[in-house]
Design a protein around this motif. Structure first.
Motif, PDB file in Angstrom:
ATOM      1  N   ASP A  30       0.867  -1.175   0.000  1.00 43.16           N
ATOM      2  CA  ASP A  30       0.000   0.000   0.000  1.00 43.16           C
ATOM      3  C   ASP A  30       0.907   1.230   0.000  1.00 43.16           C
ATOM      4  O   ASP A  30       2.122   1.103  -0.130  1.00 43.16           O
ATOM      5  CB  ASP A  30      -1.031  -0.019   1.136  1.00 43.16           C
ATOM      6  N   GLU A  31       0.323   2.398   0.157  1.00 41.64           N
ATOM      7  CA  GLU A  31       1.124   3.622   0.027  1.00 41.64           C
ATOM      8  C   GLU A  31       2.201   3.770   1.092  1.00 41.64           C
ATOM      9  O   GLU A  31       3.133   4.556   0.919  1.00 41.64           O
ATOM     10  CB  GLU A  31       0.227   4.849   0.012  1.00 41.64           C
ATOM     11  N   SER A  32       2.126   3.005   2.166  1.00 41.47           N
ATOM     12  CA  SER A  32       3.138   3.133   3.207  1.00 41.47           C
ATOM     13  C   SER A  32       3.910   1.845   3.491  1.00 41.47           C
ATOM     14  O   SER A  32       4.733   1.814   4.397  1.00 41.47           O
ATOM     15  CB  SER A  32       2.493   3.644   4.504  1.00 41.47           C
ATOM     16  N   ILE A  33       3.663   0.788   2.703  1.00 40.74           N
ATOM     17  CA  ILE A  33       4.368  -0.482   2.909  1.00 40.74           C
ATOM     18  C   ILE A  33       4.916  -0.988   1.576  1.00 40.74           C
ATOM     19  O   ILE A  33       4.174  -1.136   0.606  1.00 40.74           O
ATOM     20  CB  ILE A  33       3.445  -1.556   3.512  1.00 40.74           C
ATOM     21  N   VAL A  34       6.218  -1.256   1.560  1.00 45.05           N
ATOM     22  CA  VAL A  34       6.881  -1.811   0.381  1.00 45.05           C
ATOM     23  C   VAL A  34       7.655  -3.051   0.819  1.00 45.05           C
ATOM     24  O   VAL A  34       8.363  -3.028   1.825  1.00 45.05           O
ATOM     25  CB  VAL A  34       7.858  -0.785  -0.253  1.00 45.05           C
ATOM     26  N   VAL A  35       7.496  -4.140   0.066  1.00 40.50           N
ATOM     27  CA  VAL A  35       8.269  -5.351   0.318  1.00 40.50           C
ATOM     28  C   VAL A  35       9.319  -5.441  -0.777  1.00 40.50           C
ATOM     29  O   VAL A  35       8.987  -5.511  -1.966  1.00 40.50           O
ATOM     30  CB  VAL A  35       7.377  -6.614   0.328  1.00 40.50           C
ATOM     31  N   ARG A  36      10.581  -5.415  -0.365  1.00 34.21           N
ATOM     32  CA  ARG A  36      11.688  -5.505  -1.319  1.00 34.21           C
ATOM     33  C   ARG A  36      12.126  -6.956  -1.421  1.00 34.21           C
ATOM     34  O   ARG A  36      12.569  -7.547  -0.447  1.00 34.21           O
ATOM     35  CB  ARG A  36      12.841  -4.610  -0.875  1.00 34.21           C
TER      36      ARG A  36
END
Length: 131
Positions: free
Chosen positions: A40-46
């Motif tokens: 979502d706009e505040s969670i990124v999974v690299r």
């Protein structure tokens, strides 16, 4: 923002798996050794190649295929959304984890991605949440 970094054996395969689940990726923050998945706009999974992940940690990189290294939990809007995401994961190369759990106030499903990372998807009935 929250950035979660996960080691993967094959970045392209991991990216394909998560795209099949409906996630999108940042083009400018992805290359052959990494892919940045937008939750979502505040969670990124690299998703990082294991050698790239090793540059970020001391010691050996854990292997989720031999035992859980992290439990990632996301909420869903409905019970049906939980079941749908788990079904898509299983149909796209993911594995089963725990059996679904269902109560009056929540419904939880889970799966592992192709690398063995455990994901839990949970619907919570907001009427039962205590403030």
């Amino acid at each position: 923002m929250l950035f979660v970094n996960l080691p993967v054996r094959d970045v392209a395969a991991a990216r394909s798996f998560y795209e099949a689940l409906g996630f999108t990726f940042h083009r400018l923050d992805s290359d052959e050794g990494s892919a940045s998945m937008v939750v979502d706009e505040s969670i990124v999974v690299r998703l990082l190649a294991r050698d790239r992940f090793a540059e970020l940690v001391t010691g050996e990189v854990g292997d989720p295929a031999s035992g859980p290294t992290v439990l990632l939990s996301l909420t869903a809007d409905t019970r049906e959304d939980v079941d749908d995401l788990v079904a898509r994961a299983l149909g796209s190369g993911g594995g089963p984890w725990l059996p679904p759990r269902d109560t009056a106030s929540d419904h939880t499903g889970s799966f592992t991605d192709p690398d063995g990372h455990v994901w839990e998807i949970r619907w919570i009935d907001q009427l039962h949440v205590v403030n």
